[in-house]
Design an enzyme around this catalytic site. Structure first.
Site, PDB file in Angstrom:
ATOM      1  N   ASN A   1     -18.315   6.142 -36.151  1.00  0.00           N
ATOM      2  CA  ASN A   1     -19.442   7.183 -35.238  1.00  0.00           C
ATOM      3  C   ASN A   1     -19.897   5.821 -35.094  1.00  0.00           C
ATOM      4  OD1 ASN A   1     -20.155   9.009 -33.629  1.00  0.00           O
ATOM      5  ND2 ASN A   1     -21.654   8.977 -35.418  1.00  0.00           N
ATOM      6  N   GLU A   2     -20.036   5.750 -34.124  1.00  0.00           N
ATOM      7  CA  GLU A   2     -21.087   4.529 -33.656  1.00  0.00           C
ATOM      8  C   GLU A   2     -21.037   3.399 -35.011  1.00  0.00           C
ATOM      9  OE1 GLU A   2     -24.484   6.686 -33.027  1.00  0.00           O
ATOM     10  OE2 GLU A   2     -23.975   6.913 -30.640  1.00  0.00           O
TER      11      GLU A   2
ATOM     12  N   GLU B   1     -27.782  13.701 -37.862  1.00  0.00           N
ATOM     13  CA  GLU B   1     -29.002  13.736 -37.676  1.00  0.00           C
ATOM     14  C   GLU B   1     -28.831  14.681 -38.647  1.00  0.00           C
ATOM     15  OE1 GLU B   1     -28.953  11.771 -34.631  1.00  0.00           O
ATOM     16  OE2 GLU B   1     -29.083  13.749 -34.267  1.00  0.00           O
TER      17      GLU B   1
ATOM     18  N   TYR C   1     -33.256  20.242 -30.063  1.00  0.00           N
ATOM     19  CA  TYR C   1     -32.623  20.071 -28.675  1.00  0.00           C
ATOM     20  C   TYR C   1     -32.405  19.734 -27.810  1.00  0.00           C
ATOM     21  CZ  TYR C   1     -30.044  15.693 -29.739  1.00  0.00           C
ATOM     22  OH  TYR C   1     -29.482  13.619 -29.648  1.00  0.00           O
TER      23      TYR C   1
ATOM     24  N   GLU D   1     -21.403  11.271 -25.484  1.00  0.00           N
ATOM     25  CA  GLU D   1     -22.952  12.347 -25.807  1.00  0.00           C
ATOM     26  C   GLU D   1     -23.630  11.766 -24.957  1.00  0.00           C
ATOM     27  OE1 GLU D   1     -23.943  10.310 -29.537  1.00  0.00           O
ATOM     28  OE2 GLU D   1     -22.382  10.992 -30.734  1.00  0.00           O
TER      29      GLU D   1
ATOM     30  N   TYR E   1     -18.869  17.812 -34.387  1.00  0.00           N
ATOM     31  CA  TYR E   1     -18.022  17.275 -35.339  1.00  0.00           C
ATOM     32  C   TYR E   1     -17.847  18.086 -36.890  1.00  0.00           C
ATOM     33  CZ  TYR E   1     -21.605  13.087 -34.260  1.00  0.00           C
ATOM     34  OH  TYR E   1     -22.140  12.166 -33.892  1.00  0.00           O
TER      35      TYR E   1
END
Ligand SMILES: *[C@@H]1O[C@H](CO)[C@@H](O)[C@H](O)[C@H]1NC(C)=O
Ligand SMILES: *[C@@H]1O[C@H](CO)[C@@H](O)[C@H](O)[C@H]1NC(C)=O
Ligand SMILES: *[C@@H]1O[C@H](CO)[C@@H](O)[C@H](O)[C@H]1NC(C)=O
Ligand SMILES: *[C@@H]1O[C@H](CO)[C@@H](O)[C@H](O)[C@H]1NC(C)=O
Ligand SMILES: *[C@@H]1O[C@H](CO)[C@@H](O)[C@H](O)[C@H]1NC(C)=O
Ligand SMILES: *[C@@H]1O[C@H](CO)[C@@H](O)[C@H](O)[C@H]1NC(C)=O
Ligand SMILES: *[C@@H]1O[C@H](CO)[C@@H](O)[C@H](O)[C@H]1NC(C)=O
Length: 642
Positions: free
Chosen positions: A176-177, A117, A324, A257, A71
């Protein structure tokens, strides 16, 4: 000899044209004339000290991955409007060149909304202030104008790095989404046009959404946006891709993803995902000829105040670690089970990988650092900015302070003390620490509007902590959800007036004046209300305070380490050598140690500071220590009531 080399270069550059495109008819990517299928490593340059980029990229390559996906964090690059930062860990051009130096392709997720996040999903929170008052992720001018200015700055840096121009970038993501947020195709189409204006026509622009989300998140057909999807282990990949064919009949299948792990929240257990299923699912995807991005290959760290928050019946904040449960840990060592699960699959599809398995780095441990109380946070409140009848709810957005802590203070009318009155704070975003006459009395959480009784002779001071702007869902564009401050304070049910507004820069807490324990004790005694410490003595005022200490290292000790912030502490900020490392919150869990990269340590004296927001006097002063340890502890117990 030179001539021969020169000829060889000329010949090779003529034989294969440098190009990357989608062969729609044959459902594939083509790179320099050959079918190309990528398995990329999700990693974010802004979550990794730049000194370690090379090692993280190399580890990914050793697992058989042939691309890196990152990103771009707009809010980190433009902390104030028009004030850009592309230095050090934000030197995106250098990161991209390092990816290319290791012969990997790069997929750039510009967004500029990224979720991730990350604080406010990557958007600069100043969009919420004047003059923008932006309806983010819409065609609203307050949003689109700053977006365009940002793309105008980023475009020229990125363009020379596109594949067609000799760089490694093969694809650029738009939004994004978005399908999880809105359904305005004009907005998506306008955004795509601006991307084309600033990054040019020689690159594939793509979107990413969950299965089904693309109906709103992308544009039907093939141009100008190539549609990709995201899903994790256990989804029916073949069925998801088949459904996408109705929307986008041709082109390669891409999972942007594919989840190797999952995100964490304070107060919720550390997320884990099994290694064996990861390998099986990845194998299925590659057998379908799909290209896949591992989200994440390496998560990294939300250093400073960069961690974000989600909104689900209240604010749920993300911790400092962004490990993660990814194959390469936050601290750069690979988790062998996941590593081999991936490497064995990539070997099947791209055989011949001879790279050695990355070795764990040496860590520093066994050092305890004794801290001493060096001041109270209330002593750090900056100059009075303004006096208002009612508290400004959008304190941070109105006053251009977008992080850390702000303070509201009411001066009690001389000779008219407030004796045992009932106080209530309304609309606290996100967490308040209430002090009367400088003494800590109460914590108020965003999701609670508790009533409590206080006595105040001089002042009521309310410190309000920003725990991160929401980075997901409609709450992002709702001004009733997305503000930092508080709405009103009532005393015995009446709205209380006359509030001074102050700010506190938590990084800048190396006390202007040194305060020793005795002086602090005297301060507390001067105030009419006495507080009791852990021994029941009228000594230290509880609540927001600053603790400092030093430790000395020799050259051989400049290694990665973990700062173990034990249960003697509650919640606050860790600052090492004047650098804000991140938030700690052992009262909540699951993270108990903070990753401290060795490159930020120095030979000789290092300083460490905790800005502790909650309790310290519940423990004996001998416990005022933190420990440098060689082991992380990010999957500890959690307390939902913290
Ligand atoms: C994958 O690509 C190969 C080569 O083009 C083709 O023969 C095969 O049918 C494809 N497999 C799937 C599942 O589409
Ligand atoms: C990977 O392959 C090796 C060699 O075939 C095998 O010993 C190992 O168990 C495999 N590991 C995983 C996690 O699949
Ligand atoms: C709180 O204050 C109110 C108003 O003065 C009083 O009626 C009440 O008894 C107090 N409660 C406690 C627990 O002291
Ligand atoms: C605070 O209370 C006053 C008086 O009732 C009211 O006018 C004002 O709108 C309130 N502020 C907010 C943000 O609700
Ligand atoms: C806070 O203080 C630090 C250290 O003095 C400084 O580098 C930083 O720019 C300040 N932050 C803000 C938002 O003013
Ligand atoms: C604290 O108060 C005592 C008694 O009033 C006084 O003697 C002492 O000097 C004070 N200490 C400091 C550091 O102000
Ligand atoms: C952190 O410190 C506490 C207290 O000394 C100790 O019990 C714990 O084992 C330490 N944890 C790590 C990971 O070092």
């Amino acid at each position: 000899m030179l001539l021969v080399l020169l000829l060889a270069v000329l010949v090779s550059s003529c034989s294969a044209k440098r190009e990357f495109y989608i062969d729609w008819e044959n459902d594939r990517f083509v790179k320099d004339g050959e079918t190309f299928q990528y398995v990329s490593a999700g990693m974010h340059y802004f979550r990794i000290p730049h000194q370690y980029w090379e090692q993280r990229i190399s580890a990914a390559k050793s697992a058989g991955l042939n691309a890196v996906q990152t990103y771009v964090a707009w809010n980190a690059h433009e902390p104030q409007p028009g004030n850009y930062n592309f230095e050090g860990d934000l030197d995106i051009v250098r990161f991209i060149k390092q990816v290319q130096a290791q012969d990997m392709a790069l997929i750039l997720r510009v967004g500029p909304y990224i979720c991730a996040e990350w604080n406010f999903g990557g958007l600069p929170p100043w969009l919420l202030g004047r003059p923008y008052l932006a309806q983010v992720k819409t065609s609203d001018k307050g949003y689109m104008v700053p977006v365009i200015e940002w793309l105008r700055v980023l475009g020229p840096m990125i363009k020379p790095l596109l594949y067609a121009n000799g760089g490694p970038i093969i694809m650029i993501q738009v939004e994004n989404e978005y399908g999880s947020f809105g359904c305005d195709h004009n907005y998506i189409s306008d955004l795509a046009n601006y991307f084309q204006e600033f990054f040019g026509p020689d690159i594939i622009y793509f979107t990413t959404d969950g299965p089904g989300g693309y109906k709103c998140g992308s544009l039907p057909g093939t141009e100008p946006l190539f549609t990709t999807i995201d899903f994790g282990v256990g989804s029916d990949a073949a069925a998801d891709f088949a459904k996408l064919r109705i929307f986008q009949p041709h082109g390669p299948s891409v999972n942007s993803e594919f989840y190797t792990g999952w995100l964490d929240h304070w107060k919720h257990g550390h997320s884990k995902r099994a290694a064996d299923k990861l390998g099986v699912s990845l194998d299925e995807l590659l057998a379908l000829n799909a290209s896949v991005n591992l989200y994440m290959w390496h998560g990294g760290t939300n250093f400073g105040l960069s961690s974000g928050a989600q909104y689900r019946n209240g604010l749920i904040a993300n911790p400092t670690s962004y490990d993660y449960d990814a194959p390469q840990s936050e601290w750069g060592d690979v988790k062998l089970d996941k590593y081999w699960a991936i490497r064995n699959v990539t070997e099947k599809y791209f055989p011949g990988n001879k790279m050695p398995v990355p070795q764990d780095s040496k860590k520093l441990g066994g050092i305890s650092v004794k801290l001493r109380l060096t001041g109270l946070l209330v002593d750090q409140i900056g100059p009075k900015t303004l006096l208002k009848k009612y508290p400004l709810p959008h304190f941070m957005e109105e006053l251009g302070v977008f992080e850390g802590i702000v303070a509201y203070q009411h001066e009690v009318t001389a000779g008219k003390p407030l004796l045992n009155v009932e106080l209530q704070l309304l609309g606290v975003h996100d967490r308040a620490y209430v002090l009367t006459d400088g003494n800590f009395v109460q914590v108020v959480k965003r999701e609670e509007e508790v009533k409590f009784n206080v006595t105040a002779y001089k002042t009521i001071t309310i410190l309000v902590e920003n725990m991160g702007y929401i980075g997901f869902s409609k709450a992002m564009s709702n001004y009733d959800d997305e503000y930092k401050g508080l709405k009103n304070v009532t005393v015995n049910g009446c709205v209380w007036t006359n509030w001074n507004h102050y700010r506190i820069n938590v990084t800048d807490t190396s006390m202007r004046r040194k305060v020793d324990m005795e002086e602090v004790a005297n301060l507390s005694l001067q105030n009419q209300v006495k507080t009791k410490n852990w021994q029941g003595k009228d000594l230290l005022p509880e609540g927001p305070a600053v603790f400092s200490g030093e430790f000395v290292l020799d050259k051989s000790q400049l290694l990665d380490t973990f700062v173990n912030i034990t249960e003697s502490w509650s919640k606050g900020y860790l600052i090492v050598n004047n650098k804000l490392i991140g938030r700690y919150w052992p009262d909540a869990g699951p993270q108990y140690t903070l990753y401290l990269p060795g490159v930020w340590l120095r030979e000789g004296t290092n300083t460490i500071r905790l800005v502790e927001l909650q309790s310290h006097s519940s423990h004996p002063p001998s416990d005022y220590s933190v420990y440098l340890t060689d082991k992380p502890y990010i999957d500890g117990p959690v307390n939902p009531d913290a």
